[in-house]
Motif scaffolding. Structure first.
Motif, short mmCIF file in Angstrom:
data_model
loop_
_atom_site.label_atom_id
_atom_site.label_comp_id
_atom_site.label_asym_id
_atom_site.label_seq_id
_atom_site.Cartn_x
_atom_site.Cartn_y
_atom_site.Cartn_z
N ASN A 103 4.99 -2.74 -2.45
CA ASN A 103 4.22 -1.52 -2.73
C ASN A 103 4.23 -0.54 -1.56
O ASN A 103 3.24 0.11 -1.26
CB ASN A 103 2.77 -1.87 -3.12
N THR A 106 0.40 0.95 -1.02
CA THR A 106 -0.67 1.01 -2.01
C THR A 106 -0.92 -0.39 -2.56
O THR A 106 -0.15 -1.32 -2.30
CB THR A 106 -0.29 1.96 -3.16
N LYS A 107 -1.96 -0.52 -3.32
CA LYS A 107 -2.33 -1.85 -3.82
C LYS A 107 -1.49 -2.30 -5.01
O LYS A 107 -1.19 -3.48 -5.15
CB LYS A 107 -3.82 -1.86 -4.20
#
Length: 313
Positions: free
Chosen positions: A197, A228-229
């Motif tokens: 990610n 990002t997650k």
């Protein structure tokens, strides 16, 4: 005289002729008793080429000489497992400059095969975000190996022998199979970042390096990277298409022409899908489609953009 003319024989007495024949034929006390004296042989012509070959080096000597390294052959430095860079002032004076950008200056400690990035930001330090992304890329094998965690002077393995994707001639020299393999290696590195990610944020030719011999690819400069997650944007694929693909601006026709394996329509079609942004579950299938498309490329077209550039530009 005995061997050369009959006149000489006539001039010699029988006793002298017997002695002369014995010397010329190798007889005498060492000969075989009662054996016929050997015929006289012609004297050697002093102007005739020698029939004795020049002495040759024995195989053992040849092998030993081959195994001995050349005295003046340069030896590559080994990168240490950790490294403490000097201060920025000292480092900029002591080492050669490799690159200079908006966020830092990179110098080379050639003796240790270490590249050092000194920050030029107001705070005088590399951001925690960039350090984290570089460390993650290092762990994934996408970026160069990190050697310290000093935000004011980041030390990393110097990619000795690597070229950037700006090196058009080196890319063209790879030929069809080489370009296809390197395109796959590059996209596989992007896939590793995507799987974690991570969006690189600046995937242009100068930030992508490759080894012309092994076709290994490394991605550098994580100043604009973020993690990002769950989902990444398609900005990296937009950068790829802008730098090497169908959307390349005409001023970069040299890079575009050089890397036709990524520009190929079947590959670009998948990049266009990824540019729109896809979920993590969709990414693996699209990357497989892209690798298959690269494998099926059977030729690399060449283009001449000289007539397409605006004459008024």
């Amino acid at each position: 005289c005995v061997a050369r003319t009959k006149q000489c024989k006539a001039d010699l007495s029988p006793a002298a002729l017997t002695v002369a024949k014995s010397v010329a034929g190798g007889g005498g006390a060492g000969g075989t008793g009662g054996a016929k004296a050997p015929q006289p042989q012609a004297a050697a012509d002093p102007f005739a080429p020698s029939t004795n070959p020049l002495p040759r080096r024995q195989p053992q000597q040849q092998q030993a000489a081959t195994n001995q390294p050349a005295q003046n052959a340069p030896t590559k430095a080994t990168t240490p497992s950790s490294y403490t860079p000097p201060s920025r002032t000292q480092g900029l004076k002591q080492f050669e400059e490799l690159d200079r950008g908006g966020f830092g200056i990179v110098v080379l400690d050639r003796a240790n095969n270490v590249a050092i990035k000194y920050s030029t930001s107001k705070g005088g330090a590399v951001s925690k975000q960039e350090m984290a992304m570089m460390q993650k890329a290092s762990e994934l094998g996408v970026g160069p190996r990190m050697l310290n965690d000093n935000p004011k002077a980041l030390a990393m393995q110097y990619l000795d022998g690597y070229k950037t994707f700006k090196d058009v001639q080196s890319i063209q020299d790879l030929g069809l199979d080489g370009q296809k393999q390197m395109a796959k290696n590059f996209l596989q590195q992007v896939e590793k970042l995507q799987s974690a990610n991570i969006t690189h944020g600046d995937l242009y030719a100068g930030n992508i390096m490759f080894n012309p011999e092994t076709l290994d690819v490394k991605i550098i400069d994580y100043g604009l990277s973020r993690q990002t997650k769950s989902r990444v944007t398609g900005s990296d694929f937009r950068d790829i298409r802008n730098s090497f693909g169908s959307k390349t601006f005409e001023l970069y026709d040299d890079v575009e022409t050089a890397f036709q394996a990524i520009k190929h329509p079947s590959v670009d079609a998948v990049l266009a899908k990824l540019e729109k942004g896809v979920s993590a579950s969709e990414r693996p299938q699209l990357f497989r489609e892209m690798y298959d498309a690269i494998d099926k490329i059977d030729s690399l077209p060449t283009f001449d953009y000289s007539d397409e550039l605006d004459d008024d530009f």
